[in-house]
Design a protein around this motif. Structure first.
Motif, short mmCIF file in Angstrom:
data_model
loop_
_atom_site.label_atom_id
_atom_site.label_comp_id
_atom_site.label_asym_id
_atom_site.label_seq_id
_atom_site.Cartn_x
_atom_site.Cartn_y
_atom_site.Cartn_z
N ALA A 105 0.58 -1.29 -0.31
CA ALA A 105 0.00 0.04 0.30
C ALA A 105 0.84 1.26 0.14
O ALA A 105 0.44 2.08 -0.43
CB ALA A 105 -1.01 -0.74 1.64
N LEU A 106 2.00 1.27 0.66
CA LEU A 106 3.23 2.72 1.03
C LEU A 106 4.05 2.79 -0.43
O LEU A 106 4.13 3.74 -1.23
CB LEU A 106 3.72 2.62 1.70
N LEU A 107 3.99 1.27 -1.83
CA LEU A 107 4.14 1.66 -2.36
C LEU A 107 2.67 2.51 -3.73
O LEU A 107 3.14 2.85 -4.32
CB LEU A 107 4.81 0.45 -3.91
N ASP A 108 1.80 2.02 -3.57
CA ASP A 108 1.68 2.72 -4.53
C ASP A 108 0.94 3.84 -3.78
O ASP A 108 0.34 4.74 -4.96
CB ASP A 108 -0.16 1.56 -4.05
N TYR A 109 0.99 4.43 -2.39
CA TYR A 109 1.01 5.30 -2.07
C TYR A 109 2.11 6.61 -2.97
O TYR A 109 1.42 7.70 -2.80
CB TYR A 109 0.95 5.23 -0.39
N ILE A 122 -4.52 6.10 -0.45
CA ILE A 122 -3.93 6.04 0.56
C ILE A 122 -4.60 5.49 1.30
O ILE A 122 -5.66 5.56 1.41
CB ILE A 122 -3.66 7.56 0.67
N LEU A 123 -4.05 5.10 2.71
CA LEU A 123 -4.66 3.99 3.43
C LEU A 123 -4.29 4.84 5.10
O LEU A 123 -3.75 4.94 5.16
CB LEU A 123 -4.20 2.68 2.92
N VAL A 156 -7.83 14.35 1.69
CA VAL A 156 -7.78 13.80 -0.83
C VAL A 156 -8.01 15.32 -0.87
O VAL A 156 -7.41 14.42 -2.53
CB VAL A 156 -9.11 12.75 -0.56
N HIS A 157 -8.73 15.60 -0.79
CA HIS A 157 -9.53 16.69 -1.87
C HIS A 157 -8.57 18.05 -2.42
O HIS A 157 -8.05 18.36 -2.98
CB HIS A 157 -10.82 17.28 -1.84
N ASP A 158 -7.91 17.91 -0.64
CA ASP A 158 -7.03 19.03 -1.05
C ASP A 158 -5.69 18.51 -1.97
O ASP A 158 -4.84 19.22 -2.37
CB ASP A 158 -6.50 19.93 0.70
N ASN A 159 -5.30 17.40 -1.42
CA ASN A 159 -4.02 16.71 -1.96
C ASN A 159 -3.73 16.09 -2.74
O ASN A 159 -3.04 15.80 -3.68
CB ASN A 159 -3.23 15.91 -0.07
N TYR A 160 -5.16 15.48 -3.48
CA TYR A 160 -5.36 14.85 -4.71
C TYR A 160 -5.90 15.19 -5.33
O TYR A 160 -6.01 15.20 -7.17
CB TYR A 160 -5.25 13.72 -4.59
N LYS A 161 -7.07 16.79 -5.25
CA LYS A 161 -7.64 17.25 -6.34
C LYS A 161 -8.49 16.65 -6.69
O LYS A 161 -9.31 16.25 -7.89
CB LYS A 161 -7.49 18.09 -7.40
N THR A 196 -8.78 4.05 -2.35
CA THR A 196 -8.21 3.61 -3.41
C THR A 196 -8.61 3.26 -5.08
O THR A 196 -8.90 3.86 -4.91
CB THR A 196 -8.56 2.12 -2.76
N ASN A 197 -7.75 2.68 -5.42
CA ASN A 197 -8.53 3.27 -7.06
C ASN A 197 -8.16 4.84 -7.58
O ASN A 197 -9.64 5.69 -8.66
CB ASN A 197 -9.55 2.48 -7.27
N PHE A 198 -6.84 5.37 -6.98
CA PHE A 198 -7.35 6.75 -8.04
C PHE A 198 -6.91 6.91 -9.43
O PHE A 198 -6.62 6.01 -10.16
CB PHE A 198 -6.02 7.84 -7.08
#
Length: 180
Positions: free
Chosen positions: A57-61, A67-68, A123-128, A86-88
């Motif tokens: 999960a950290l690799l995917d992050y 983000i978990l 998540v909204h602020d950091n990943y839009k 998940t699944n961004f």
């Protein structure tokens, strides 16, 4: 790594430092979570398996795929809940899926709502992210209430959607649309 705090919780990125506490959270709630999850064998709860899942999960992050998160009561160490985005998908869709679980001893106190509200903002602020999708079993009234109170809208009903607790089960499809 603490991501943020709410009035009553501290929310962290799930890291290897949480392996033992996360294992305890999963084991303590094994029977409680079983009706809402895929079948889990004993190996799923083994510390080496949990550590491997966290590592992956950290690799995917790092690749901005998910983000978990886990959360505790403020200034405490015991994990009482988990929140997974998940699944961004980026580009024209800008969406992800949300999953969450709360220790049975802390249900009905508004803690999940509080931690989710802060997590959605994070998540909204950091990943839009523009759309967050969250699905639940039709009889899971707690998840339905929590999602509704956060502004999620029912978008559909999917028959035989996921194999939960050993059986293909229908799900209610929900989403939250966030402003650009």
């Amino acid at each position: 790594m603490k991501l943020f705090s709410t009035e009553r919780t501290d929310v962290y990125l799930l890291t290897l430092d949480h392996s033992t506490s996360f294992q305890r959270f999963l084991l303590d709630n094994r029977a409680n979570f079983a009706p809402f999850e895929p079948l889990r064998n004993d190996e799923y709860f083994a510390i080496n398996n949990i550590s491997d899942r966290i590592r992956n999960a950290l690799l995917d992050y790092e690749e901005r795929k998910c983000i978990l998160m886990v959360f505790t009561l403020k200034n405490e160490n015991e994990i009482i809940g988990s929140i997974n985005f998940t699944n961004f998908i980026f580009g024209v869709f800008q969406a992800c899926y949300l999953g969450f679980s709360l220790d049975q001893a802390y249900q009905g106190k508004g803690l999940m709502y509080e931690a989710l509200k802060g997590s959605i903002t994070y998540v909204h602020d950091n990943y839009k992210i523009h759309r967050i999708m969250a699905n639940h079993l039709p009889d899971n009234l707690r998840s339905n209430k929590t999602l509704s109170s956060l502004g999620f809208a029912k978008e559909g009903y999917a028959q035989s959607y996921l194999k939960i607790n050993g059986q293909w089960q229908d799900h209610i499809l929900n989403s939250l649309i966030l402003p650009e």
